[in-house]
Design an enzyme around this catalytic site. Structure first.
Site, PDB file in Angstrom:
ATOM      1  N   ASP A  41       0.830  -1.194   0.000  1.00 37.98           N
ATOM      2  CA  ASP A  41       0.000   0.000   0.000  1.00 37.98           C
ATOM      3  C   ASP A  41       0.865   1.244   0.000  1.00 37.98           C
ATOM      4  O   ASP A  41       2.086   1.168  -0.045  1.00 37.98           O
ATOM      5  CB  ASP A  41      -0.972   0.001   1.188  1.00 37.98           C
ATOM      6  CG  ASP A  41      -0.252  -0.169   2.522  1.00 37.98           C
ATOM      7  OD1 ASP A  41       0.824   0.437   2.689  1.00 37.98           O
ATOM      8  OD2 ASP A  41      -0.763  -0.904   3.382  1.00 37.98           O
ATOM      9  N   LYS A  63      -4.598   3.716  -3.084  1.00 34.43           N
ATOM     10  CA  LYS A  63      -5.350   4.586  -3.979  1.00 34.43           C
ATOM     11  C   LYS A  63      -4.439   5.168  -5.057  1.00 34.43           C
ATOM     12  O   LYS A  63      -3.337   5.620  -4.783  1.00 34.43           O
ATOM     13  CB  LYS A  63      -6.001   5.718  -3.186  1.00 34.43           C
ATOM     14  CG  LYS A  63      -6.916   6.606  -4.019  1.00 34.43           C
ATOM     15  CD  LYS A  63      -7.585   7.663  -3.141  1.00 34.43           C
ATOM     16  CE  LYS A  63      -8.509   8.546  -3.965  1.00 34.43           C
ATOM     17  NZ  LYS A  63      -9.163   9.580  -3.139  1.00 34.43           N
ATOM     18  N   MET A 178      -2.280   9.238  12.480  1.00 28.01           N
ATOM     19  CA  MET A 178      -3.234   9.637  11.434  1.00 28.01           C
ATOM     20  C   MET A 178      -4.371  10.490  11.999  1.00 28.01           C
ATOM     21  O   MET A 178      -5.534  10.280  11.687  1.00 28.01           O
ATOM     22  CB  MET A 178      -3.808   8.400  10.741  1.00 28.01           C
ATOM     23  CG  MET A 178      -2.770   7.453  10.176  1.00 28.01           C
ATOM     24  SD  MET A 178      -1.890   8.145   8.759  1.00 28.01           S
ATOM     25  CE  MET A 178      -3.159   7.984   7.501  1.00 28.01           C
TER      26      MET A 178
END
Length: 527
Positions: A41, A63, A178
Site C-alpha cells: 500500500d 489509492k 493519522m
C-alpha cells in the site's frame, strides 16, 4: 492444500517500517526478496519494491489517481486467492502490521482457509517518526511512559471510543496516528480532561521520508497552527513535554541532503555505493534502473571475443572503459578459459578511479588511470606514451563513442574495438514514478552516462508520459560530465550542474553544493 489438491503458498504479513527503506527488519527484507508476489500500500516505501525479485508480481492495493483503494475485505480475499495459487506472498504494510495495521483481519481469513502465514513485526512509526524529528517518546526527565492511539476515526467515533479522562493521565507522552483531521477534537478533549493548554505538541508529516516536515505548537495553539500552515496527513501527533527535546536532538534535518529525493538510474550492480552515499548525506534514494547490461547477443561479437582471447599477448594496450567493462571482461576471460598471464606484457588503462577500483577488487593494478571519466581523459594519459604501430584493444559497451578509437588510428595505432557487453532498457513496471515527478516528489535527477539520459526518457514514455522531458525538467539535473550534459541538453533537458570530477563522488559533491546554494529551511512547515 489449495484447490484441486495444489499445495498452497504461504503469506508473510511484513512490517515495512515507517518510510525509510533502511528501517525494514532483516527478516522482513528476506521475505520481500524471496516472495513470488508483493501486495503493498501507499505507506510502504516505493524503494523497497526495487529490492524484490525481478520476476515478482507487484500488486498495489492503495489509492491511485484513477481508482479507489482496495477495500480491506478485498485485500483479505486477494491474499487467500494468491496463496491458493501456490504463491508465496509478502503483504507489505507500513510501520508494524499489528499496530493499527489490520493484520489480525487478514490472518483470520487465512486461518479459515487453512493457509500458512507468519507475522513479521516492523519498526512502528509511533516511535520511529518522532525519533527522526528529534523527539524521543520517553526521557529520563520528561516522560517514563507513552501511549499510542489511533486518530483516524471520525470525530464522533473518536469521542465515543476514547476514554479521554483516563487517557489524559494514563501516560506522559501521547501519540496519535493519522489524526490531523481530528486535531481540534484531540486538543479540546485533552484540555477538558486536565492537560494544560501549554503542553507542547508536535505534528510530523511523512516522517523518515524526504517529505518529512514538522510543526511545533501547544494544545492551546495547535489548531490555529495547523490551519495557518495547511498541515495535512499522513502525520503523527506527539503530545507531551518530550517535544521540548527536539531543539537539542533534531538530527536528520541537519544533514545536507535532508528533504531531497534523488533518482538513481544506474544499474543495480553499480548503484549500491551511490545509494549509500546519498543516505549518509540525508537524502532519500529512489532507485529506477534505466539501463541493464547483458552479454553480447550477436554471433559476430561473440566470435570476435573468442578470437581476440586467443591472441591477447599481441596487444600492448588494453583499455577498460567502465566498471561494467571490467566485470564483463572478467566474465569473458572465465568463459573462454583465458589465462590472465597472457596480459603480462600488456599495459592496462582504466577510465576513471571507479574503474580502477573495480580492477583492484579483482587483483588487477592498472598501469594508467584517467582521472576524468571520459575518452578524452584516456587519450590525455595515453598520448605521451603510446607508440606508432602498437596494438590497442578497447573493451567497451555497444553504445560507447568511437572518438578514442579514431584518435588512436589517426596516430598510427592499430586499434580493435571489442564489444564486451550490451546496454538495454530494462522491462520494469513502476506504478508511482510518473505521479512522483508530476507532484514534485523527485527533487534531483543525476545522469551518470549518456545512456541513462536516453533510456530514462524512453522508460517514462513507455510508462505513459506524454512529455517525458517536461516531467524530468521538474527536478534539478546534475550530469557526471560534459558528454552526458550535451546529450541531456540536446534532448531538451535543462542541466543545472555538471560535476567537476567525473565520478559518483563528484556527482554527490555537486548535488550537495547545488542544494546548499538554493537551500531553504525545510525543517518546519511555513504558511
Amino acid at each position: 492444500m489449495g484447490e484441486h489438491g495444489k499445495r498452497s503458498g504461504k503469506v508473510y504479513l511484513v512490517g515495512a517500517g515507517p518510510g525509510d527503506a533502511g528501517l525494514i527488519t532483516v527478516k522482513g527484507m528476506r521475505c520481500l526478496q524471496e516472495a513470488d508476489v508483493i501486495v503493498y500500500d501507499r505507506l510502504a516505501s516505493p524503494r523497497l519494491l526495487h529490492m524484490s525479485r525481478h520476476d515478482a508480481r507487484r500488486i498495489y492495493v492503495g489509492k491511485l489517481p484513477d481508482r479507489h483503494a482496495m477495500k480491506q475485505p478485498e485485500i483479505n480475499q486477494l491474499l487467500v486467492t494468491l496463496a491458493q495459487e501456490g504463491l508465496n506472498v509478502c503483504r507489505l504494510k507500513g510501520g508494524d502490521p499489528c499496530v493499527f495495521g489490520r493484520a489480525a483481519e487478514e490472518a483470520a481469513l487465512l486461518k479459515v482457509h487453512g493457509i500458512s502465514y507468519e507475522v513479521v513485526p516492523g519498526v512502528t512509526s509511533a516511535v520511529a517518526v518522532p525519533a527522526y524529528a528529534g523527539i524521543p517518546v520517553t526521557h529520563r526527565d520528561w516522560a517514563s511512559s507513552f501511549c499510542v492511539i489511533t486518530g483516524h476515526e471520525t470525530p464522533d467515533k473518536l469521542e465515543a471510543r476514547v476514554e479521554w479522562e483516563k487517557l489524559s493521565a494514563a501516560a506522559d507522552t501521547l501519540l496519535f496516528l493519522m489524526g490531523v483531521g481530528n486535531i481540534s477534537t484531540i486538543a479540546e478533549q485533552l484540555i477538558r480532561c486536565g492537560r494544560s493548554g501549554d503542553t507542547p505538541v508536535a505534528l510530523i508529516r511523512w516522517g523518515t521520508r524526504s517529505e518529512q516536515a514538522t510543526i511545533v505548537a501547544t494544545l492551546a495553539t495547535v489548531v490555529d497552527e495547523v490551519e495557518r500552515t495547511g498541515f495535512s496527513s499522513p502525520a503523527i501527533i506527539v503530545v507531551g513535554d518530550v517535544v521540548r527535546v527536539r531543539e537539542q536532538m533534531a538530527w536528520v534535518e541537519q544533514l545536507p541532503l535532508f528533504g531531497q529525493r534523488i533518482l538513481v538510474t544506474r544499474t543495480r550492480e553499480q548503484s549500491q555505493s551511490f545509494v549509500r552515499m546519498i543516505e549518509e548525506a540525508g537524502g532519500e534514494p529512489y532507485e529506477l534502473p534505466v539501463i541493464q547490461t547483458i552479454m553480447p547477443t550477436t554471433e559476430a561479437d561473440n566470435q570476435l571475443i573468442e578470437q581476440t582471447m586467443t591472441r591477447l599477448s599481441d596487444y600492448q594496450w588494453l583499455v577498460l572503459t567502465s566498471e561494467n567493462g571490467v566485470r564483463f571482461w572478467m566474465e569473458h576471460m572465465k568463459r573462454t578459459r583465458t589465462d590472465m598471464r597472457r596480459l603480462a606484457h600488456t599495459r592496462i588503462v582504466a577510465v576513471g578511479p571507479k574503474t580502477a577500483e573495480a580492477m583492484s577488487d579483482l587483483g588487477i593494478v592498472p598501469d594508467l588511470v584517467a582521472e576524468q571519466f571520459s575518452q578524452e581523459g584516456v587519450w590525455d594519459v595515453m598520448q605521451p606514451l603510446i607508440q606508432k604501430g602498437e596494438n590497442v584493444l578497447l573493451a567497451r559497451g555497444d553504445l560507447a563513442r568511437t572518438w578514442l578509437a579514431e584518435q588512436l588510428r589517426a596516430a598510427g595505432v592499430h586499434t580493435v574495438e571489442l564489444t564486451t557487453y550490451q546496454t538495454i532498457l530494462p522491462q520494469y513496471e513502476d506504478a508511482h514514478i510518473l505521479e512522483m515527478f508530476e507532484e514534485g516528489g523527485i527533487q534531483i535527477v543525476p545522469f551518470t552516462s549518456a545512456s541513462t539520459v536516453t533510456n530514462l526518457l524512453q522508460m517514462l514514455k513507455q510508462l505513459g508520459a506524454e512529455d517525458p522531458v517536461q516531467l524530468v525538467n521538474r527536478a534539478r539535473i546534475v550530469c557526471i560530465g560534459n558528454v552526458t550534459a550535451e546529450t541531456a541538453r540536446n534532448a531538451g533537458i535543462r542541466v543545472d550542474a555538471v560535476a567537476q570530477s567525473s565520478t559518483t563522488d563528484g556527482v554527490l559533491d555537486t548535488i550537495v553544493s547545488l542544494v546548499s546554494e538554493g537551500c531553504q529551511d525545510t525543517t518546519t512547515v511555513r504558511s
